[in-house]
Design an enzyme around this catalytic site. Structure first.
Site, PDB file in Angstrom:
ATOM      1  N   GLY A  38       0.960  -1.141  -0.040  1.00  0.00           N
ATOM      2  CA  GLY A  38       0.011  -0.081  -0.089  1.00  0.00           C
ATOM      3  C   GLY A  38       0.735   1.150  -0.176  1.00  0.00           C
ATOM      4  N   LYS A  39       0.641   2.381  -0.992  1.00  0.00           N
ATOM      5  CA  LYS A  39       1.470   3.125  -1.096  1.00  0.00           C
ATOM      6  C   LYS A  39       1.776   3.983   0.287  1.00  0.00           C
ATOM      7  CE  LYS A  39       0.581   3.556  -5.890  1.00  0.00           C
ATOM      8  NZ  LYS A  39       1.644   2.622  -6.285  1.00  0.00           N
ATOM      9  N   GLY A  45      13.319   6.582 -12.425  1.00  0.00           N
ATOM     10  CA  GLY A  45      13.549   5.203 -12.627  1.00  0.00           C
ATOM     11  C   GLY A  45      15.202   5.068 -12.482  1.00  0.00           C
ATOM     12  N   GLY A 103      17.407   8.282 -12.453  1.00  0.00           N
ATOM     13  CA  GLY A 103      17.615   9.370 -11.301  1.00  0.00           C
ATOM     14  C   GLY A 103      16.298  10.252 -11.107  1.00  0.00           C
ATOM     15  N   ALA A 124       7.313   0.028  -5.056  1.00  0.00           N
ATOM     16  CA  ALA A 124       7.473   0.911  -4.021  1.00  0.00           C
ATOM     17  C   ALA A 124       8.963   1.678  -4.033  1.00  0.00           C
ATOM     18  CB  ALA A 124       7.605  -0.129  -2.723  1.00  0.00           C
ATOM     19  N   ALA A 125       9.802   1.729  -5.222  1.00  0.00           N
ATOM     20  CA  ALA A 125      10.783   2.540  -5.317  1.00  0.00           C
ATOM     21  C   ALA A 125      10.414   4.015  -5.048  1.00  0.00           C
ATOM     22  CB  ALA A 125      11.524   2.365  -6.666  1.00  0.00           C
ATOM     23  N   GLY A 126       9.286   4.514  -5.720  1.00  0.00           N
ATOM     24  CA  GLY A 126       8.699   6.001  -5.366  1.00  0.00           C
ATOM     25  C   GLY A 126       8.327   6.023  -4.109  1.00  0.00           C
ATOM     26  N   ASP A 127       7.655   5.035  -3.516  1.00  0.00           N
ATOM     27  CA  ASP A 127       7.336   5.187  -2.071  1.00  0.00           C
ATOM     28  C   ASP A 127       8.447   5.386  -0.908  1.00  0.00           C
ATOM     29  OD1 ASP A 127       4.866   4.545  -3.242  1.00  0.00           O
ATOM     30  OD2 ASP A 127       4.811   2.434  -2.629  1.00  0.00           O
TER      31      ASP A 127
HETATM   32  O1  RIB Z   1       3.821   1.375  -4.629  1.00  0.00           O
HETATM   33  C1  RIB Z   1       3.706   0.043  -4.596  1.00  0.00           C
HETATM   34  C2  RIB Z   1       2.568  -0.130  -4.106  1.00  0.00           C
HETATM   35  O2  RIB Z   1       1.322  -0.085  -4.769  1.00  0.00           O
HETATM   36  C3  RIB Z   1       2.222  -1.716  -3.556  1.00  0.00           C
HETATM   37  O3  RIB Z   1       2.561  -1.844  -2.152  1.00  0.00           O
HETATM   38  C4  RIB Z   1       0.698  -1.820  -3.661  1.00  0.00           C
HETATM   39  O4  RIB Z   1       0.145  -2.442  -2.717  1.00  0.00           O
HETATM   40  C5  RIB Z   1       0.210  -0.617  -4.273  1.00  0.00           C
HETATM   41  O5  RIB Z   1      -0.373  -0.089  -3.436  1.00  0.00           O
END
Ligand code: RIB
Length: 305
Positions: A40-41, A223, A226, A250-253
């Protein structure tokens, strides 16, 4: 004192299948491996911020089910305040089905469940929490009217708001005017700005367009290339750290959560961006969303290499 970060957003359980390549419609791809991970973001950004050294509180909704209970307890174990993670008896917890290919690229399908029931009233209940934060972090996996309400509370309390506009959705200028830091990827920047983002000129033009609509600082995440950073004074292309990506989920998160912590510690924005680039570089070397977020010592070690 560590940065106080409030995160409002989604909390999911991710069902991840790693495959040689992503299936196209109608195709079955065999040979995968399976992983269940917390995701989940919103929750990913909260975990990334906590591991990066922030004091974090999370505002969201999960269902009254095993996934929701496990997700909540995982956040608690990270030291995150979950007093405003509500348990919704009327909807299941959010679930994401994720496929990841051999290069680490992914495709994600989300059933939001309880995430879609986070309301502006829930935001009002969390007013004091938001007002006591240094930075409010949000994304778009919960209803946009809820994010708009959170932006109003943050603005009236003088709290900086960071928005990771994912998944992409059109946003009005009233909301964008309250955003101190926007972290879109190329597709999200194109949709939000209306500017095609096919090359460097497109990236610059999209960032300028978003700044004209009121965003103070735009950081496009590109990505493996950079980031592009534009706050109206500094225009910086910052290359990514060289790593071997196994899963970019989740790299952006992780970038967003780590950046919030560094900014909340009053690091210069460009230093905060480098800190966040290091955090997201580490995250792509590991499978899963929350399992991939690095701890502060790992980020500092990469930065000092
Ligand atoms: O950004 C990645 C996330 O997007 C994942 O963890 C997934 O749950 C979706 O929300």
């Amino acid at each position: 004192m560590s940065a106080r970060i409030a995160v409002i957003g989604s909390c999911n359980t991710d069902m991840v299948v790693r495959l040689p390549h992503l299936p196209v419609p109608g195709e079955t791809v065999l040979g995968g491996t399976f992983l269940i991970a917390h995701g989940g973001k919103g929750a990913n950004q909260a975990v990334a911020a906590a591991r990066a050294g922030g004091t974090v509180a999370f505002i969201g909704r999960v269902g009254d089910d095993a996934f929701g209970r496990e997700a909540r307890s995982a956040l608690e174990k990270e030291g995150i305040d979950v007093s405003h993670l509500l348990i919704d008896p009327a909807a299941p917890s959010g679930v994401a089905l994720i496929t990841v290919d051999a290069r680490g690229e992914n495709a994600i399908a989300v059933a939001p469940g309880a995430n879609a029931r986070l309301t502006p009233d829930d935001v009002q209940q969390a007013r004091d929490l938001i007002a006591g934060a240094d930075i409010l972090v949000a994304q778009l996996e919960v209803p946009v009217e809820t994010i708009r309400a959170a932006a109003v509370v943050a603005a009236s309390a003088g709290v900086l708001m960071m928005l990771n506009p994912a998944p992409a959705s059109p946003l009005d200028d009233d909301l964008l005017r309250n955003i101190a830091v926007l972290t879109p990827n190329e597709k999200e920047a194109a949709l939000l700005s209306g500017v095609p983002v096919n090359d460097d000129n497109g990236i610059i033009a999209a960032a300028e367009a978003l700044r004209k609509r009121g965003v103070q600082r735009v950081i496009l995440t590109l990505g493996e290339r950079g980031i592009y950073f534009n706050d109206g004074i500094l225009h910086v292309w910052m290359p990514a750290f060289h790593v071997r990506a196994v899963d970019t989920t989740a790299a952006g998160d992780v970038f967003t959560g780590a950046f919030a912590v560094a900014l909340g510690e009053h690091q210069a924005p460009i230093d905060a961006a480098r800190f966040a680039c290091a955090a997201s570089a580490i995250s792509v070397t590991r499978p899963g969303a929350q399992p991939s977020a690095p701890h502060r010592s790992e980020i500092e070690s990469l930065l000092s290499d």
